[in-house]
Design an enzyme around this catalytic site. Structure first.
Site, PDB file in Angstrom:
ATOM      1  NE  ARG A 113       0.608   1.528   4.600  1.00 62.92           N
ATOM      2  CZ  ARG A 113       1.785   2.449   4.820  1.00 62.92           C
ATOM      3  NH1 ARG A 113       2.381   3.222   4.460  1.00 62.92           N
ATOM      4  NH2 ARG A 113       1.571   2.314   6.326  1.00 62.92           N
ATOM      5  CD  GLU A 212      -2.163   6.285  10.058  1.00 57.24           C
ATOM      6  OE1 GLU A 212      -2.529   5.506  10.836  1.00 57.24           O
ATOM      7  OE2 GLU A 212      -0.765   6.800  10.182  1.00 57.24           O
ATOM      8  NE  ARG A 216      -2.553   4.994   4.756  1.00 57.00           N
ATOM      9  CZ  ARG A 216      -1.794   4.567   6.072  1.00 57.00           C
ATOM     10  NH1 ARG A 216      -2.195   3.139   5.689  1.00 57.00           N
ATOM     11  NH2 ARG A 216      -1.643   5.410   6.636  1.00 57.00           N
ATOM     12  CB  CYS A 258       1.409   7.817  10.561  1.00 55.69           C
ATOM     13  SG  CYS A 258       2.905   7.740  12.100  1.00 55.69           S
ATOM     14  CB  THR A 260       5.865   5.162  10.390  1.00 56.44           C
ATOM     15  OG1 THR A 260       5.065   5.548  10.298  1.00 56.44           O
ATOM     16  CG2 THR A 260       6.787   6.207  12.269  1.00 56.44           C
ATOM     17  NE  ARG A 267       1.956  -2.156   6.537  1.00 59.09           N
ATOM     18  CZ  ARG A 267       1.701  -3.063   6.954  1.00 59.09           C
ATOM     19  NH1 ARG A 267       2.522  -3.940   7.592  1.00 59.09           N
ATOM     20  NH2 ARG A 267       0.409  -3.884   7.222  1.00 59.09           N
ATOM     21  NE  ARG A 296       2.684  -2.385  10.778  1.00 63.00           N
ATOM     22  CZ  ARG A 296       2.133  -0.787  10.401  1.00 63.00           C
ATOM     23  NH1 ARG A 296       1.477  -0.945   9.868  1.00 63.00           N
ATOM     24  NH2 ARG A 296       3.226  -0.312  10.270  1.00 63.00           N
ATOM     25  CD  GLU A 301       0.953   0.524  13.409  1.00 65.38           C
ATOM     26  OE1 GLU A 301      -0.337   1.207  12.428  1.00 65.38           O
ATOM     27  OE2 GLU A 301       1.218   1.496  13.571  1.00 65.38           O
TER      28      GLU A 301
HETATM   29  P1  ADP Z   1      -1.780  -0.173   7.038  1.00 64.59           P
HETATM   30  O1  ADP Z   1      -2.100   1.059   8.014  1.00 64.59           O
HETATM   31  O2  ADP Z   1       0.046   0.045   6.563  1.00 64.59           O
HETATM   32  O3  ADP Z   1      -2.505  -0.293   5.331  1.00 64.59           O
HETATM   33  P2  ADP Z   1      -1.993  -2.114   8.989  1.00 64.59           P
HETATM   34  O4  ADP Z   1      -1.047  -2.597  10.061  1.00 64.59           O
HETATM   35  O5  ADP Z   1      -3.609  -0.458   9.492  1.00 64.59           O
HETATM   36  O6  ADP Z   1      -1.618  -1.795   7.442  1.00 64.59           O
HETATM   37  O7  ADP Z   1      -3.087  -3.498   8.570  1.00 64.59           O
HETATM   38  C1  ADP Z   1      -4.302  -3.347   8.019  1.00 64.59           C
HETATM   39  C2  ADP Z   1      -4.915  -4.698   7.115  1.00 64.59           C
HETATM   40  O8  ADP Z   1      -4.140  -4.677   6.357  1.00 64.59           O
HETATM   41  C3  ADP Z   1      -5.642  -4.393   8.620  1.00 64.59           C
HETATM   42  O9  ADP Z   1      -6.398  -5.311   8.549  1.00 64.59           O
HETATM   43  C4  ADP Z   1      -4.451  -5.942   7.957  1.00 64.59           C
HETATM   44  O10 ADP Z   1      -4.660  -7.311   8.348  1.00 64.59           O
HETATM   45  C5  ADP Z   1      -4.843  -6.519   6.277  1.00 64.59           C
HETATM   46  N1  ADP Z   1      -3.194  -6.430   6.069  1.00 64.59           N
HETATM   47  C6  ADP Z   1      -1.930  -6.295   5.922  1.00 64.59           C
HETATM   48  N2  ADP Z   1      -0.970  -7.315   5.178  1.00 64.59           N
HETATM   49  C7  ADP Z   1      -1.922  -8.262   4.908  1.00 64.59           C
HETATM   50  C8  ADP Z   1      -1.231  -9.656   3.970  1.00 64.59           C
HETATM   51  N3  ADP Z   1      -0.202  -9.381   3.121  1.00 64.59           N
HETATM   52  N4  ADP Z   1      -2.293 -10.022   3.546  1.00 64.59           N
HETATM   53  C9  ADP Z   1      -3.867  -9.330   3.831  1.00 64.59           C
HETATM   54  N5  ADP Z   1      -4.153  -8.283   4.352  1.00 64.59           N
HETATM   55  C10 ADP Z   1      -3.310  -8.370   5.028  1.00 64.59           C
HETATM   56 MG    MG Z   2      -3.039   1.215   9.677  1.00 65.00          MG
END
Ligand code: ADP
Ligand code: MG
Length: 343
Positions: A113, A212, A216, A258, A260, A267, A296, A301
């Site tokens: 993402r 956030e 995204r 954020c 980060t 990510r 994670r 997160e």
């Molecule tokens: P971010 O803020 O980087 O988008 P988060 O840690 O807030 O990530 O997670 C967002 C959602 O994406 C959560 O529901 C998580 O379980 C899901 N997720 C993250 N990585 C994967 C993956 N490789 N496969 C499936 N779902 C994922």
């Molecule tokens: Mg997130």
């Protein structure tokens, strides 16, 4: 002389904001207001209310990065492990990397993402209801003009009843109200107003609106074909970049809520099942750290690892290109799979 009371960070807090915001700096910055009226007190509220914050400061608009630079820059340099003279590294080339786990023995899914915010709107923690709705309208218009091969459907969460919303959640397509860290930063305000999701026809490419960050943009697919996920994502990123005006700085890259996430804001990660390494957490941690990866929980997160499914992804998002991030992830996950097989 009476000693001046310190900032109200919890004694046990390990947050970067506690580390970098000295009392002198606080007094220097506390009367500043960004053009959208955001203050340092608002920016650090989450870090004060949540002693277990790892960072603890959120930008309320793109100008926060200039107005509060004396505290945000050291945090950015520390988090992204930046060398002196650092700068955002642009570039989005198609990736060609072999599938790491064609049998799908370990890798459940791959997801990449990026975060994007629109110029002219404050960031999520500092938006009025009208601004959220106006942003949603702008983005909906962009989705409607996508070329046929990228087209899909946008769903506004406020148009769904509870059953329909829960069905989307179960498919991993909707997003809930954010956690207490985001709550304290104002990011959850007026949820679900203005929030929604775009999905491509095959559901691989998705865009969360008003989570956030304003957007995204992500691609997710079962298995370990990270290059394919990346290539699908960058097509959508380029198409949206042509249609929307994103908050961007030549040195810091894409600007996000954020610190980060600034830079590429990317990510790239896998959900990977590691039965054996689950028993050796410090070994797994070492391999991950050596490859600049973080671990994670299964639900995202600050969640727990369920049934030995780990979310492994890059730590650094600034100072390296998106293609390097994906190559580093590929190499790191290969090393993790090798270690799991050897146990
Ligand atoms: P971010 O803020 O980087 O988008 P988060 O840690 O807030 O990530 O997670 C967002 C959602 O994406 C959560 O529901 C998580 O379980 C899901 N997720 C993250 N990585 C994967 C993956 N490789 N496969 C499936 N779902 C994922
Ligand atoms: Mg997130």
């Amino acid at each position: 002389m009476k000693a001046e009371p310190g900032l109200p960070f919890h004694a046990f807090s390990q947050s970067k904001i506690k580390q970098y915001l000295t009392l002198t700096l606080y007094h220097e910055l506390k009367t500043i207001r960004t053009p959208s009226g955001y203050s340092l007190d608002q920016a650090i509220r989450s870090g004060i209310e949540n002693p277990d914050s790892s960072i603890g400061i959120y930008a309320g608009d793109m100008e926060s990065y200039d107005c509060f630079a004396p505290v945000l820059l050291p945090i950015i340099e520390d988090y992204h492990h930046l060398d002196p003279g650092w700068s955002h590294k642009p570039g989005l080339e198609d990736a060609a990397l072999p599938d790491l786990d064609p049998e799908q023995t370990f890798i459940r899914s791959s997801r990449i993402r990026v975060a994007r915010n629109l110029n002219g709107f404050p960031f999520s923690g500092n938006m009025t209801p009208d601004q959220r709705l106006a942003l949603e309208e702008t983005v909906k218009h962009a989705f409607k003009t996508l070329p046929e091969k990228l087209s899909g459907a946008y769903i506004s969460f406020t148009d769904l009843n509870e059953k329909q919303f829960n069905a989307l959640l179960e498919k991993g397509l909707a997003f809930r109200k954010g956690d207490r860290f985001m709550d304290a930063a104002g990011i959850n305000r007026d949820y679900p107003l203005g929030r929604g999701i775009f999905t491509s026809r095959d559901k691989v490419v998705r865009v969360w609106v008003n989570e956030e960050d304003h957007l995204r943009i992500m691609a997710q697919s079962p298995g370990g074909d990270i290059a394919n996920v990346f290539n699908r994502l960058i097509q959508m990123m380029k198409a949206l970049d042509n249609r929307l005006d994103f908050a961007f700085d030549r040195k810091k890259g894409f600007l996000t809520a954020c610190p980060t996430n600034v830079g590429t804001s990317m990510r790239a990660g896998v959900h990977i099942h590691l039965d054996k390494l689950e028993q050796k957490p410090s070994f797994l941690e070492t391999i991950a750290t050596d490859h600049h990866l973080q671990i994670r929980g299964t639900g995202g997160e600050k969640t727990a690892v369920e049934k030995a499914v780990f979310d492994i992804s890059n730590v650094r998002r600034l100072g390296i290109s998106a293609n390097t991030i994906v190559k580093d992830l590929h190499r790191g996950v290969q090393a993790i799979i090798q270690a799991e097989r050897n146990l």
